[in-house]
Design an enzyme around this catalytic site. Structure first.
Site, short mmCIF file in Angstrom:
data_model
loop_
_atom_site.label_atom_id
_atom_site.label_comp_id
_atom_site.label_asym_id
_atom_site.label_seq_id
_atom_site.Cartn_x
_atom_site.Cartn_y
_atom_site.Cartn_z
CD GLU A 153 -2.85 -1.28 2.38
OE1 GLU A 153 -2.74 -0.44 3.28
OE2 GLU A 153 -3.71 -2.17 2.39
CD GLU A 258 -4.48 -8.24 1.49
OE1 GLU A 258 -5.37 -7.58 2.06
OE2 GLU A 258 -3.27 -7.97 1.58
C1 XIL Z 1 -6.06 -7.12 8.24
C2 XIL Z 1 -6.35 -8.35 9.08
O1 XIL Z 1 -7.22 -9.20 8.38
C3 XIL Z 1 -6.95 -7.93 10.40
O2 XIL Z 1 -7.07 -9.06 11.27
C4 XIL Z 1 -6.08 -6.87 11.07
O3 XIL Z 1 -6.73 -6.41 12.24
C5 XIL Z 1 -5.82 -5.71 10.14
O4 XIL Z 1 -5.26 -6.20 8.93
N1 XIL Z 1 -4.93 -5.15 3.66
C6 XIL Z 1 -3.87 -5.96 4.04
C7 XIL Z 1 -4.05 -6.91 5.18
O5 XIL Z 1 -2.83 -5.95 3.39
O6 XIL Z 1 -2.88 -7.10 5.91
C8 XIL Z 1 -5.17 -6.49 6.10
O7 XIL Z 1 -5.38 -7.52 7.07
C9 XIL Z 1 -6.42 -6.19 5.30
C10 XIL Z 1 -6.19 -5.06 4.35
#
Ligand code: XIL
Length: 359
Positions: A153, A258
């Site tokens: 990001e 994701e």
């Molecule tokens: C999220 C997790 O799923 C949660 O448990 C945590 O509290 C915050 O992070 N983008 C990403 C991930 O790259 O690492 C994030 O994961 C979701 C958004």
């Protein structure tokens, strides 16, 4: 388990896939299917989830356990107990093990960006901390972790560099430095850049520019992770295709890193619960079907463009595990809270099966 719905008094049984379908066996050659796993899963305390993960997937990502804060909670302290178990979970099952992530503005301890006398840390201090972190973490899992989300990001919605503490302290070249440190530690590891909202053209321009800059510096980069935190209607299928084709012009593999489909409205924190949490007592059949249709649509895109896509990873196993609940009831994944398959799973299986027949 079949999905049964009562429509106008008539009971319909979905004509979808059978429960014996195994996602990883249905994927095309060269494309793995994975899931982000949590502590209860890689430690084995959630046994039904472990069985499902083992049966269905050939790749894992760590939902939280390899983030900066987890592996290095303090300047002089690394903690690897959980991360070791995560990696071993995948190694034991011959899965592709992904590392997520090395450099991000979120989830590091506050100490990382602090300098002397309460001032922000300077460039040299931050580079030294980044180097030490990457060398230690990547070095520990050399030969076990196939690829790393090196930077997560880094681009803002308008396509400019996000003004993260890394960028403010080091400058724009912090991204290049992170890739350099990762590669010198494990020359065999694949290295990825990971971000969200890549279907938004302005942001995508920024991401492609960043990737091209890394390539121009002759740094190793193997893939672009498209987080794919999507909704039912946005992005559109056309936007998803445009983004995929565009990202692939860099010559890099595209990974949906994701994936989930958020069914809840974007409401302010103090919103009326009836508006903010509309499916607290269950998901209406119509939405269940729309979710299945949405998953079918996106998997059709992945199949059509299978030469460009090397991985699809769900961000969580079942609706019970999803980060998108946050105190509400969301339904973003392929298995429900009891880990029963949803119509969305059948829909994905159907798309994968017909793609195999067309080959
Ligand atoms: C999220 C997790 O799923 C949660 O448990 C945590 O509290 C915050 O992070 N983008 C990403 C991930 O790259 O690492 C994030 O994961 C979701 C958004």
């Amino acid at each position: 388990m079949r999905w049964v719905a009562a429509v106008s008094g008539i009971v319909l049984v979905s004509a979808g896939a059978d429960q014996e379908a195994v996602l990883k066996d249905l994927m095309p050659r060269g494309m793995v299917i994975g899931v982000a796993i949590n502590q209860r899963q890689f430690e084995g305390t959630d046994a039904p989830a472990v069985d499902l993960i083992t049966k269905q997937f050939n790749q894992i990502s760590p939902e939280n356990v390899l983030k900066f804060q987890s592996t290095q909670p303090a300047a002089d302290r690394y903690t690897f107990d959980s991360a070791d178990r995560y990696v071993q979970f995948g190694v034991d099952r011959h899965m592709q093990v992904v590392g997520h992530n090395l450099v991000w503005h979120s989830q590091p301890g506050a100490w990382v960006f602090q300098g002397a006398d309460g001032k922000p840390a300077d460039r040299e201090t931050l580079l030294a901390r980044m180097r030490d972190h990457i060398h230690t973490v990547v070095g520990r899992y050399k030969g076990k972790i196939l690829g790393w989300d090196v930077v997560n990001e880094a681009i803002d919605e308008d396509g400019s560099m996000r003004k993260s503490p890394w960028e403010l302290g080091i400058g724009d070249d912090y991204v290049a430095k992170a890739f350099e440190f990762a590669h010198e530690t494990d020359p065999d590891a694949e290295l990825y850049y990971n971000d969200f909202n890549l279907e938004k053209p302005a942001k995508r321009v920024g991401v492609i520019k960043l990737v091209k800059d890394l390539q121009a510096r002759n740094l190793r980069i193997d893939g672009i992770g498209n987080q794919a935190h999507w909704r039912l209607d946005t992005p559109t299928v056309a936007e998803i295709v445009d983004a995929l084709v565009d990202l692939h012009t860099t010559g890099l593999k595209v990974m949906y890193s994701e994936l989930d489909i958020n069914l809840l409205p974007n409401t302010p924190r103090d919103a009326d619960p009836a508006l903010a949490n509309p499916y607290a007592n269950g998901l209406p059949d119509q939405l269940q079907q729309q979710l299945a249709q949405r998953y079918a649509d996106v998997f059709r895109v992945f199949m059509k463009h299978r030469d460009a896509v090397t991985r699809v990873t769900f961000w969580g196993l079942s609706d019970a595990d999803s980060w998108l609940n946050r105190g509400r009831m969301n339904y973003p994944l392929l298995w429900d809270r009891q880990r029963r398959p949803k119509p969305a799973l059948d829909a994905v299986v159907d798309v994968l099966r017909s793609a195999r027949q067309q080959r």
